[in-house]
Design a protein around this motif. Structure first.
Motif, short mmCIF file in Angstrom:
data_model
loop_
_atom_site.label_atom_id
_atom_site.label_comp_id
_atom_site.label_asym_id
_atom_site.label_seq_id
_atom_site.Cartn_x
_atom_site.Cartn_y
_atom_site.Cartn_z
N VAL A 85 2.73 -5.25 10.04
CA VAL A 85 1.94 -6.48 9.94
C VAL A 85 0.45 -6.14 9.97
O VAL A 85 -0.33 -6.66 9.16
CB VAL A 85 2.30 -7.47 11.09
N ASP A 86 0.08 -5.24 10.86
CA ASP A 86 -1.31 -4.87 11.03
C ASP A 86 -1.92 -4.23 9.78
O ASP A 86 -3.06 -4.51 9.43
CB ASP A 86 -1.43 -3.92 12.23
N ILE A 87 -1.16 -3.39 9.10
CA ILE A 87 -1.74 -2.63 7.98
C ILE A 87 -1.48 -3.24 6.60
O ILE A 87 -2.01 -2.76 5.61
CB ILE A 87 -1.25 -1.16 7.97
N SER A 88 -0.69 -4.29 6.52
CA SER A 88 -0.30 -4.84 5.21
C SER A 88 -1.39 -5.63 4.52
O SER A 88 -1.31 -5.86 3.31
CB SER A 88 0.95 -5.72 5.36
N GLY A 89 -2.40 -6.03 5.24
CA GLY A 89 -3.44 -6.87 4.65
C GLY A 89 -4.13 -6.25 3.45
O GLY A 89 -4.44 -6.95 2.49
N SER A 90 -4.35 -4.93 3.46
CA SER A 90 -5.07 -4.32 2.34
C SER A 90 -4.24 -4.37 1.05
O SER A 90 -4.79 -4.58 -0.03
CB SER A 90 -5.49 -2.89 2.67
N ALA A 91 -2.92 -4.19 1.14
CA ALA A 91 -2.08 -4.29 -0.06
C ALA A 91 -2.02 -5.73 -0.54
O ALA A 91 -2.00 -5.98 -1.75
CB ALA A 91 -0.68 -3.75 0.22
N VAL A 92 -2.00 -6.68 0.39
CA VAL A 92 -2.01 -8.09 0.01
C VAL A 92 -3.33 -8.42 -0.69
O VAL A 92 -3.35 -9.09 -1.72
CB VAL A 92 -1.76 -8.98 1.25
N GLU A 93 -4.42 -7.92 -0.16
CA GLU A 93 -5.72 -8.13 -0.81
C GLU A 93 -5.76 -7.51 -2.20
O GLU A 93 -6.43 -8.02 -3.09
CB GLU A 93 -6.84 -7.55 0.06
#
Length: 169
Positions: A85-93
């Protein structure tokens, strides 16, 4: 069904087609180095690990291809999934469409027995052992298997929570 190598799997997945990814486990041993870096708070190492995925996603999305992923997770989250959950934001962006599906919501869903990548006319299963290590990579071209996995993904996708809205229990 045929057994394929990790290299063959990568060639199939990154061959210029959109794909769906369904993840069903709460941890993965092949991410041990990334997981250890995240636990230590080593942001530089974590970023090095996730940058290749983020860059690949951005390239695929820029070429007009969708990458959609559903992660079925137990709650409360395992430490591994807290990292995810913590690291997934960059791929979502970068354009990956990611949704989280609490395991308590999937009891009546027909789901495949293993994580899989679903492409138009094939499915690649990652078979893991009890130690969370990959034991096989299976390729299925059988249209019934492909249809089953697409239907399972769609049902899971419809129940799942978009990454920005997901608040783990």
């Amino acid at each position: 069904m045929e057994l394929i190598s990790a290299e063959q799997r990568s060639e199939l997945i990154w061959a210029g087609r959109p794909f769906l990814k369904l993840e069903l486990r709460d941890s993965y041993a092949f991410d041990a180095e990334l997981f250890d870096a995240w636990r230590r708070g080593d942001g530089e190492t974590v970023n090095r690990f996730i940058s290749a995925w983020r860059d690949r996603v951005a390239s695929e999305v820029a070429a007009g291809r969708r990458i959609r992923r559903v992660r079925v997770v137990s709650e409360p989250l395992s430490e591994y999934q807290r990292m995810a959950v913590d690291i997934s934001g960059s791929a979502v962006e970068a354009g990956e469409e990611l949704r989280w599906l609490p395991r308590r919501l999937v009891s009546a869903l027909p789901l495949p027995g293993n994580d899989c990548f679903i492409l138009d006319d094939l499915v690649v299963f990652n078979v893991l052992g009890g130690n969370d290590e990959r034991t096989q990579i299976q390729l299925f071209r059988d249209l019934d298997v492909v249809r089953f996995c697409k239907d399972a993904f769609t049902a899971a996708w419809d129940l799942a929570i978009r990454h920005p809205e997901y608040k783990p229990a």
